[in-house]
Design a protein around this motif. Structure first.
Motif, PDB file in Angstrom:
ATOM      1  N   ASN A 169       3.634  74.938  14.593  1.00  0.00           N
ATOM      2  CA  ASN A 169       4.688  76.197  14.236  1.00  0.00           C
ATOM      3  C   ASN A 169       4.984  76.023  12.879  1.00  0.00           C
ATOM      4  OD1 ASN A 169       6.055  78.362  14.941  1.00  0.00           O
ATOM      5  ND2 ASN A 169       7.765  77.107  15.618  1.00  0.00           N
ATOM      6  N   GLY A 170       4.508  77.315  12.036  1.00  0.00           N
ATOM      7  CA  GLY A 170       5.024  77.319  10.777  1.00  0.00           C
ATOM      8  C   GLY A 170       4.292  78.630  10.375  1.00  0.00           C
ATOM      9  N   MET A 171       4.494  78.818   8.808  1.00  0.00           N
ATOM     10  CA  MET A 171       3.927  79.972   8.134  1.00  0.00           C
ATOM     11  C   MET A 171       2.553  79.420   7.386  1.00  0.00           C
ATOM     12  SD  MET A 171       5.711  81.900   4.914  1.00  0.00           S
ATOM     13  CE  MET A 171       7.095  82.130   6.035  1.00  0.00           C
ATOM     14  N   VAL A 172       1.517  80.402   7.524  1.00  0.00           N
ATOM     15  CA  VAL A 172       0.222  80.048   7.062  1.00  0.00           C
ATOM     16  C   VAL A 172       0.201  80.573   5.353  1.00  0.00           C
ATOM     17  CG1 VAL A 172      -2.352  80.573   6.903  1.00  0.00           C
ATOM     18  CG2 VAL A 172      -0.999  80.261   9.351  1.00  0.00           C
ATOM     19  N   HIS A 173      -0.166  79.707   4.476  1.00  0.00           N
ATOM     20  CA  HIS A 173      -0.302  80.287   3.261  1.00  0.00           C
ATOM     21  C   HIS A 173      -1.400  80.409   2.614  1.00  0.00           C
ATOM     22  CE1 HIS A 173       4.176  80.015   1.925  1.00  0.00           C
ATOM     23  NE2 HIS A 173       4.178  78.758   3.094  1.00  0.00           N
ATOM     24  N   ASP A 174      -2.543  79.780   3.400  1.00  0.00           N
ATOM     25  CA  ASP A 174      -4.049  79.922   2.604  1.00  0.00           C
ATOM     26  C   ASP A 174      -4.880  79.421   3.518  1.00  0.00           C
ATOM     27  OD1 ASP A 174      -5.969  80.383   1.163  1.00  0.00           O
ATOM     28  OD2 ASP A 174      -5.448  78.801  -0.493  1.00  0.00           O
ATOM     29  N   GLN A 175      -6.254  79.506   3.507  1.00  0.00           N
ATOM     30  CA  GLN A 175      -7.122  79.275   4.306  1.00  0.00           C
ATOM     31  C   GLN A 175      -8.466  78.726   3.548  1.00  0.00           C
ATOM     32  OE1 GLN A 175      -8.625  81.922   7.229  1.00  0.00           O
ATOM     33  NE2 GLN A 175      -9.486  83.160   5.553  1.00  0.00           N
ATOM     34  N   SER A 176      -9.288  77.732   4.114  1.00  0.00           N
ATOM     35  CA  SER A 176     -10.411  77.506   3.254  1.00  0.00           C
ATOM     36  C   SER A 176     -11.366  78.488   3.252  1.00  0.00           C
ATOM     37  CB  SER A 176     -10.953  76.112   3.782  1.00  0.00           C
ATOM     38  OG  SER A 176     -11.564  76.472   5.039  1.00  0.00           O
ATOM     39  N   SER A 177     -12.495  78.278   2.493  1.00  0.00           N
ATOM     40  CA  SER A 177     -13.550  79.459   2.258  1.00  0.00           C
ATOM     41  C   SER A 177     -14.405  79.509   3.298  1.00  0.00           C
ATOM     42  CB  SER A 177     -14.560  79.032   1.000  1.00  0.00           C
ATOM     43  OG  SER A 177     -15.003  77.635   1.211  1.00  0.00           O
ATOM     44  N   THR A 178     -14.446  78.627   4.106  1.00  0.00           N
ATOM     45  CA  THR A 178     -15.103  78.660   5.518  1.00  0.00           C
ATOM     46  C   THR A 178     -14.400  79.136   6.624  1.00  0.00           C
ATOM     47  OG1 THR A 178     -14.824  76.312   6.117  1.00  0.00           O
ATOM     48  CG2 THR A 178     -16.678  76.759   4.805  1.00  0.00           C
ATOM     49  N   THR A 230     -10.447  75.733   7.936  1.00  0.00           N
ATOM     50  CA  THR A 230      -9.081  75.146   7.828  1.00  0.00           C
ATOM     51  C   THR A 230      -8.090  76.049   7.157  1.00  0.00           C
ATOM     52  OG1 THR A 230     -10.283  73.031   7.171  1.00  0.00           O
ATOM     53  CG2 THR A 230      -7.948  73.314   6.410  1.00  0.00           C
ATOM     54  N   LEU A 231      -6.564  75.848   7.863  1.00  0.00           N
ATOM     55  CA  LEU A 231      -5.662  76.792   7.317  1.00  0.00           C
ATOM     56  C   LEU A 231      -4.587  75.886   7.149  1.00  0.00           C
ATOM     57  CD1 LEU A 231      -5.262  79.192  10.556  1.00  0.00           C
ATOM     58  CD2 LEU A 231      -6.458  79.786   8.603  1.00  0.00           C
ATOM     59  N   PHE A 232      -3.926  76.425   5.904  1.00  0.00           N
ATOM     60  CA  PHE A 232      -2.981  75.656   5.058  1.00  0.00           C
ATOM     61  C   PHE A 232      -1.553  76.073   5.601  1.00  0.00           C
ATOM     62  CE2 PHE A 232      -6.708  75.409   2.646  1.00  0.00           C
ATOM     63  CZ  PHE A 232      -6.610  73.719   2.384  1.00  0.00           C
ATOM     64  N   ILE A 233      -0.868  75.246   6.439  1.00  0.00           N
ATOM     65  CA  ILE A 233       0.386  75.829   7.040  1.00  0.00           C
ATOM     66  C   ILE A 233       1.502  74.886   6.905  1.00  0.00           C
ATOM     67  CG2 ILE A 233       1.506  75.907   9.414  1.00  0.00           C
ATOM     68  CD1 ILE A 233      -1.202  76.324  10.775  1.00  0.00           C
ATOM     69  N   GLU A 234       2.673  75.826   6.334  1.00  0.00           N
ATOM     70  CA  GLU A 234       3.847  75.229   6.035  1.00  0.00           C
ATOM     71  C   GLU A 234       4.697  75.127   7.215  1.00  0.00           C
ATOM     72  OE1 GLU A 234       7.647  76.046   3.410  1.00  0.00           O
ATOM     73  OE2 GLU A 234       6.260  77.565   3.391  1.00  0.00           O
ATOM     74  N   PRO A 235       4.919  73.989   7.756  1.00  0.00           N
ATOM     75  CA  PRO A 235       5.712  73.820   9.063  1.00  0.00           C
ATOM     76  C   PRO A 235       7.100  74.325   8.950  1.00  0.00           C
ATOM     77  CG  PRO A 235       4.529  71.687   8.425  1.00  0.00           C
ATOM     78  CD  PRO A 235       4.369  72.648   7.279  1.00  0.00           C
ATOM     79  N   MET A 236       7.670  74.880  10.186  1.00  0.00           N
ATOM     80  CA  MET A 236       8.862  75.425  10.204  1.00  0.00           C
ATOM     81  C   MET A 236      10.003  74.452  10.029  1.00  0.00           C
ATOM     82  SD  MET A 236       9.864  78.402  10.556  1.00  0.00           S
ATOM     83  CE  MET A 236       8.750  79.259  11.581  1.00  0.00           C
ATOM     84  N   ALA A 237       9.533  73.155  10.262  1.00  0.00           N
ATOM     85  CA  ALA A 237      10.771  72.161   9.697  1.00  0.00           C
ATOM     86  C   ALA A 237      10.899  72.077   8.628  1.00  0.00           C
ATOM     87  CB  ALA A 237      10.316  70.889  10.567  1.00  0.00           C
ATOM     88  N   VAL A 238      10.109  72.299   7.702  1.00  0.00           N
ATOM     89  CA  VAL A 238      10.546  72.072   6.134  1.00  0.00           C
ATOM     90  C   VAL A 238      10.255  73.346   5.352  1.00  0.00           C
ATOM     91  CG1 VAL A 238       9.126  69.909   6.034  1.00  0.00           C
ATOM     92  CG2 VAL A 238       7.781  71.898   5.523  1.00  0.00           C
ATOM     93  N   ILE A 239      10.409  74.494   6.088  1.00  0.00           N
ATOM     94  CA  ILE A 239      10.726  75.994   5.229  1.00  0.00           C
ATOM     95  C   ILE A 239      11.913  75.980   4.694  1.00  0.00           C
ATOM     96  CG2 ILE A 239      10.776  78.339   5.655  1.00  0.00           C
ATOM     97  CD1 ILE A 239       8.649  78.334   7.612  1.00  0.00           C
ATOM     98  N   GLN A 240      12.945  75.488   5.429  1.00  0.00           N
ATOM     99  CA  GLN A 240      14.274  75.641   4.726  1.00  0.00           C
ATOM    100  C   GLN A 240      14.469  74.759   3.558  1.00  0.00           C
ATOM    101  OE1 GLN A 240      16.644  77.824   5.128  1.00  0.00           O
ATOM    102  NE2 GLN A 240      17.801  77.023   3.735  1.00  0.00           N
TER     103      GLN A 240
END
Length: 797
Positions: free
Chosen positions: A208-217, A220-230
C-alpha cells in the motif's frame, strides 16, 4: 612596438614561456599582454622589480600565488548588495589566504640584512581581512557542503532531518523484511527526492503506497509506502528550511565582506602584479639572466649573450657592441655561421629588456631604449601577393625606411640579396648610407665584398664576422668585431673534394681587386689568431710572475718576523739571566751581612761592595733593550768603489756576507749571508779587511793569485752551518751539494748540517750522500751540546 618584429624575432615564444611561470589566471593574462615599453623610467622600474623579486627568491625561496582568483564580478555584486554563492565566497577566501601568505612572505625583521626594495610597498598594502576569511572557512567546507555549525538555525534543522531520516529507514527496513518476496531487490531507493521500495509489478496490490516511477521494462514499480509518506513530507519541509538557513548564512557572509570591497580589489590587483613580477624572476632564474643597464644614447654592449631559444648546452655566447664608436655594424661570414642568430640575439634582447625582462648575458651588459625595432629577417616570399623573395624583402625595407629614425634599431639579414650581385651591392650601400646619415642604429649581414669595403672606408661603420674553422669546415659561432669575414668558398669546396684545376680556373675569373681583398682578409685573420695566442701566453707569464713575486714577498716577511723574534728572545733571555744574577748576589750579600752581624764584624765595607755590585748590574741591564741599536760603520762606503764580491759586515744583523748586486738609486744592495740573501742599505754596511779574515793556510796564500782572493771573498759569506729541516731527501741533497762545494772552496775546516731527529730518514739519506763525496775526510753525529743526533759534523780533507 610593431607586431611584425615581435613575430620575426620570436618574442612571442619568450612570452609563452613567461606565461607558464605565472600561477594564477589573472597573472597569466598579464604575462600574455606584456609588450616592450619605450619610456626609460618605466623600463628601469620594471627591471628593478624583476631584480628585487629574484633577490627575494634567492634569499627566502619561492612565493606561491596559485590561489589568486578573478573576483571582479563578485565585487560588483557586493557593491549593489547582492548575496554571493558558495563558489564566489570560496574564491574570495582563496584570494585572502594568498594575500595573508604573501604579506607574511614580504615581512622581514629589522635586524635582518634585507634591503628595502620596490616590492615592499606592495606587500605592505595587502589586506588579508583575516576575521572574515576565517568565518568563511568555518562556515563553508566545500562547494557542495555548508558546515552544520554555520548558524544555530541550520544546526537545529539538520538535527531534525537526521532524526526523520532515521525513522524513515527504520520503517522501510521493517517493510523490506516483511515483504521481501514482493520486492525486485532488497534495497531502499530514491525517486523524486523521496524514499521508495522496488516492488514487482504483479505484487503492486500487496504494498500500500504511492507509485513514483517504474522501470523501462515495466516489471518494477517504485512505491513509496503509506507508512513513510508523512515522514517524507516532514523531511521535504525540513530540506526547504535548510535551504533558507543556508541562504541566510551566505547572505550574512556577503554582508561581512561588503565593507571590504575596496581592500579586496586592491588585493586582487597587487597579487596579480606580484604573480606577474615573480614569473619574470622565475624566467630570469631559468635562463641564468642578469639585469641590463639602460641608456638613451643608443649604446648597446651585450657581454656573452646567449640566445634563449637555443639549446643552452650548445649555444655559443657572443659579445657585441654598437653605438659608441660606430652606429652601423656589417656582419659577414659563411652560411650557417651564426650571422642571423647574432642579429636575432641583439633584437630579441632589446625587446626583452624594454619589456622589463632580464637578458641571458653577463652582468653589466648595456642596452639602449628604442622607440621602434625593425627587422627584415627570413624568407619574405609571398605566393598570394605574387611577390618574389627580393620584391617581398624590398617591400619590407621600404616600410622600414619610411618609419625609421635616430631612435630606431634596424636589423637586416642578407640585405638586397636575391638579385644581380652588382646592383644588389650598390642598392645595399645606398640604403645603409641613408640609415647611417640618419644616425639610426643598424646591424646587417651580407656576402657582398663591396659592403665590406664600404665598412672599411666609411667612418662610423664597422666590420664584424662570424668565425669559421677551415680545417674542420665548422663554424665556431664566435662574433669578431673589427674584422671582415671571408666567404671561404674555395677552401670549403677543396675540402669537400672539388678538383684543384676547377678551383684554379675559378680563381682566374676573379677580379684582381677582389682577390687582393680576400688575401688581405686572410692575412688579417692569421694575424688575429697569432695575436690571440701570444696574448694568452703573455697573460700566463704575467700570472706566473705575479705568483713568484707574491711567494718571494711572503718568504721575506717570514724571514723578517723570524729575525725580530730571535732578537727579542735573545734580549729576554739575557735580561732573565741578569735578574737571576742580581737576585743571587743580593741574597748572598744579605747572608754575609747576617753572618757578619752575628760575629760582630763591621758591615759598612760589605754594604758598600753590595751597592757597587747592584749599580754595575743596573748598568748592564740598562744596556739591553728589546730593540738593538744600529751601530754606525767606522768608515762610510763610497757607492762607486763597492764591487761585486766585496766582503762586508751587516751591522744591524751582526753577520758577514758578500755583495751580490751594485747599489741602486737609494743606496740599497743585496748581500749574500750564507743561505740568506737580504736587501741592505749601504749605510748599514762596513767593509771587511783581508787581514781580519782567518782560516787554515790563509797566511800562506794571502799574496797568491786572484783565485785566492776569490776564495777569501767566498769565505766571507759562507755560514758554518746549513739547516735542511723539513726538506725531503732530494731537496736536502740538492741544497747540500752547493753548500758543501762553497764551504770547501772557502777552506772551512768543518761544517754542521742540521737535519733534525724525526724518523731518521733524512739523516740516513744525507749520510749516504756524504759517503760518495771524495773531499770529505769524515763525518759524525754531534756530541752533547752540539745538537746530538739532530746534527751531523762534516770535516773536510
Amino acid at each position: 612596438m610593431n607586431q611584425k618584429v615581435l613575430k620575426t624575432l620570436e618574442y612571442n615564444k619568450i612570452i609563452t614561456q613567461l606565461t607558464g611561470y605565472a600561477a594564477s589566471t589573472p597573472g597569466k593574462l598579464l604575462c600574455q599582454n606584456l609588450l616592450p615599453m619605450s619610456d626609460y623610467h618605466e623600463i628601469v622600474q620594471a627591471q628593478t622589480e624583476t631584480s628585487d623579486a629574484l633577490t627575494r627568491v634567492r634569499m627566502k625561496g619561492s612565493l606561491s600565488l596559485s590561489g589568486v582568483r578573478d573576483i571582479r564580478d563578485s565585487l560588483k555584486r557586493l557593491e549593489i548588495g547582492s548575496a554571493l554563492g558558495i563558489p564566489e565566497l570560496l574564491s574570495i577566501s582563496s584570494l585572502l589566504t594568498v594575500a595573508a601568505r604573501a604579506k607574511a612572505y614580504g615581512q622581514h625583521e629589522e635586524s635582518e640584512e634585507f634591503p628595502d626594495d620596490s616590492l615592499d610597498s606592495m606587500f605592505r598594502s595587502l589586506e588579508p581581512v583575516t576575521s572574515v576569511n576565517n568565518e568563511i572557512k568555518r562556515c563553508i567546507l566545500s562547494e557542495e557542503e555548508i558546515s552544520d555549525n554555520a548558524s544555530p538555525g541550520l544546526h537545529k534543522v539538520r538535527r531534525s532531518m537526521h532524526g526523520i531520516n532515521d525513522r524513515i529507514h527504520t520503517q522501510l527496513n521493517s517493510i523490506l523484511n516483511s515483504c521481501r518476496s514482493y520486492l525486485q531487490d532488497a534495497v531502499i531507493t530514491m525517486r523524486d527526492g523521496r524514499y521508495c521500495l522496488p516492488v514487482k509489478a504483479e505484487y503492486k496490490s500487496q504494498v500500500n503506497g504511492m507509485v513514483h516511477d517504474q522501470s523501462s521494462t515495466g516489471s518494477t514499480l517504485f512505491i513509496e509506502p503509506m507508512a513513510v509518506i508523512q515522514l517524507n513530507n516532514e523531511l521535504r519541509t525540513l530540506e526547504i528550511q535548510e535551504q533558507k538557513e543556508i541562504e541566510a548564512v551566505l547572505a550574512d557572509l556577503s554582508g561581512q565582506l561588503m565593507p571590504y570591497t575596496e581592500e579586496l580589489a586592491i588585493d586582487l590587483q597587487i597579487l596579480t602584479r606580484l604573480d606577474f613580477i615573480f614569473a619574470k624572476a622565475a624566467l630570469s632564474r631559468h635562463f641564468k639572466c642578469s639585469e641590463p643597464k639602460f641608456n638613451t644614447e643608443g649604446r648597446i654592449h651585450i657581454k656573452d649573450g646567449r640566445h634563449p631559444l637555443l639549446d643552452p648546452q650548445k649555444v655559443v655566447p657572443i659579445t657585441v657592441w654598437l653605438g659608441t664608436d660606430f652606429d652601423l655594424l656589417m656582419v659577414t661570414g659563411p652560411n650557417t655561421g651564426g650571422k642571423t642568430v647574432s642579429l636575432k640575439t641583439v633584437g630579441l634582447f632589446t625587446l626583452m629588456g624594454q619589456a622589463g625582462l632580464h637578458i641571458p648575458a653577463f652582468e653589466g651588459s648595456e642596452l639602449a631604449v628604442f622607440e621602434e625595432v625593425f627587422a627584415d629577417i627570413g624568407d619574405e616570399q609571398s605566393i598570394e601577393q605574387s611577390l618574389s623573395t627580393f620584391s617581398a624583402h624590398m617591400t619590407n625595407i621600404v616600410h622600414i625606411l619610411n618609419q625609421a629614425d635616430s631612435h630606431s634599431l634596424c636589423l637586416f639579414d642578407e640585405l638586397c640579396s636575391g638579385t644581380d650581385p652588382t646592383e644588389g651591392a650598390a642598392l645595399a650601400i645606398a640604403i645603409l648610407n641613408f640609415l647611417h646619415n640618419m644616425k639610426c642604429r643598424t646591424m646587417a649581414t651580407t656576402h657582398y665584398s663591396e659592403l665590406k669595403i664600404y665598412a672599411l672606408s666609411t667612418p662610423g661603420v664597422e666590420n664584424a664576422c662570424c668565425e669559421f674553422d677551415v680545417a674542420t669546415l665548422r663554424p665556431t659561432y664566435r662574433l669578431l668585431i673589427g674584422i671582415p669575414g671571408k666567404s671561404n668558398a674555395f677552401a670549403i669546396s677543396k675540402k669537400l673534394g672539388l678538383p684543384d684545376y676547377i678551383i684554379d680556373d675559378a680563381k682566374t675569373h676573379l677580379e684582381s681587386e677582389d682577390e687582393t681583398f680576400e688575401d688581405v682578409i686572410s692575412r688579417l685573420e692569421e694575424n688575429r689568431v697569432t695575436i690571440e695566442k701570444e696574448r694568452a701566453e703573455i697573460e700566463s707569464y704575467k700570472a706566473e710572475i705575479a705568483r713568484l713575486k707574491s711567494g718571494l714577498e711572503k718568504k721575506e716577511e717570514r724571514f723578517d718576523e723570524r729575525k725580530d723574534k730571535m732578537i727579542r728572545k735573545a734580549n729576554e733571555e739575557a735580561q732573565q739571566i741578569l735578574r737571576e744574577a742580581k737576585e743571587t748576589a743580593d741574597r748572598t750579600i744579605k747572608n754575609i751581612n747576617k753572618l757578619a752581624a752575628s760575629s760582630g764584624i763591621d758591615t759598612k765595607a760589605l754594604e758598600a761592595e753590595r751597592t757597587k755590585l747592584r749599580d754595575s748590574l743596573k748598568k748592564v741591564e740598562g744596556g739591553l733593550s728589546l730593540k738593538q741599536e744600529t751601530k754606525k760603520p767606522h768608515k762610510a762606503i763610497n757607492p762607486k768603489s763597492l764591487k761585486l764580491g766585496d766582503g762586508v759586515r751587516v751591522l744591524s744583523m751582526n753577520l758577514n756576507g758578500t755583495v751580490s748586486s751594485l747599489p741602486d738609486a737609494q743606496g740599497n744592495v743585496f748581500v749574500q749571508m750564507g743561505i740568506l740573501r737580504s736587501k741592505v742599505n749601504i749605510n748599514d754596511l762596513e767593509l771587511l779587511q783581508e787581514n781580519s779574515v782567518s782560516g787554515p793556510g790563509l797566511e800562506s796564500r794571502r799574496k797568491g793569485s786572484g783565485s785566492s782572493n776569490i776564495k777569501m771573498s767566498k769565505s766571507f759569506g759562507i755560514s758554518p752551518e746549513i739547516n735542511v729541516l723539513g726538506m725531503t731527501v732530494d731537496e736536502a741533497v740538492a741544497q747540500l751539494d752547493k753548500y758543501l762545494d762553497d764551504a770547501y772552496i772557502a777552506h772551512l775546516p768543518q761544517v754542521r748540517i742540521v737535519h733534525g731527529k724525526g724518523t731518521g730518514a733524512l739523516r740516513a739519506g744525507i749520510h749516504k750522500h756524504l759517503k760518495r763525496l771524495k773531499y770529505i775526510k769524515e763525518f759524525h753525529l754531534g756530541g752533547f751540546g752540539e745538537g746530538d743526533a739532530g746534527v751531523t759534523i762534516v770535516v773536510f780533507k
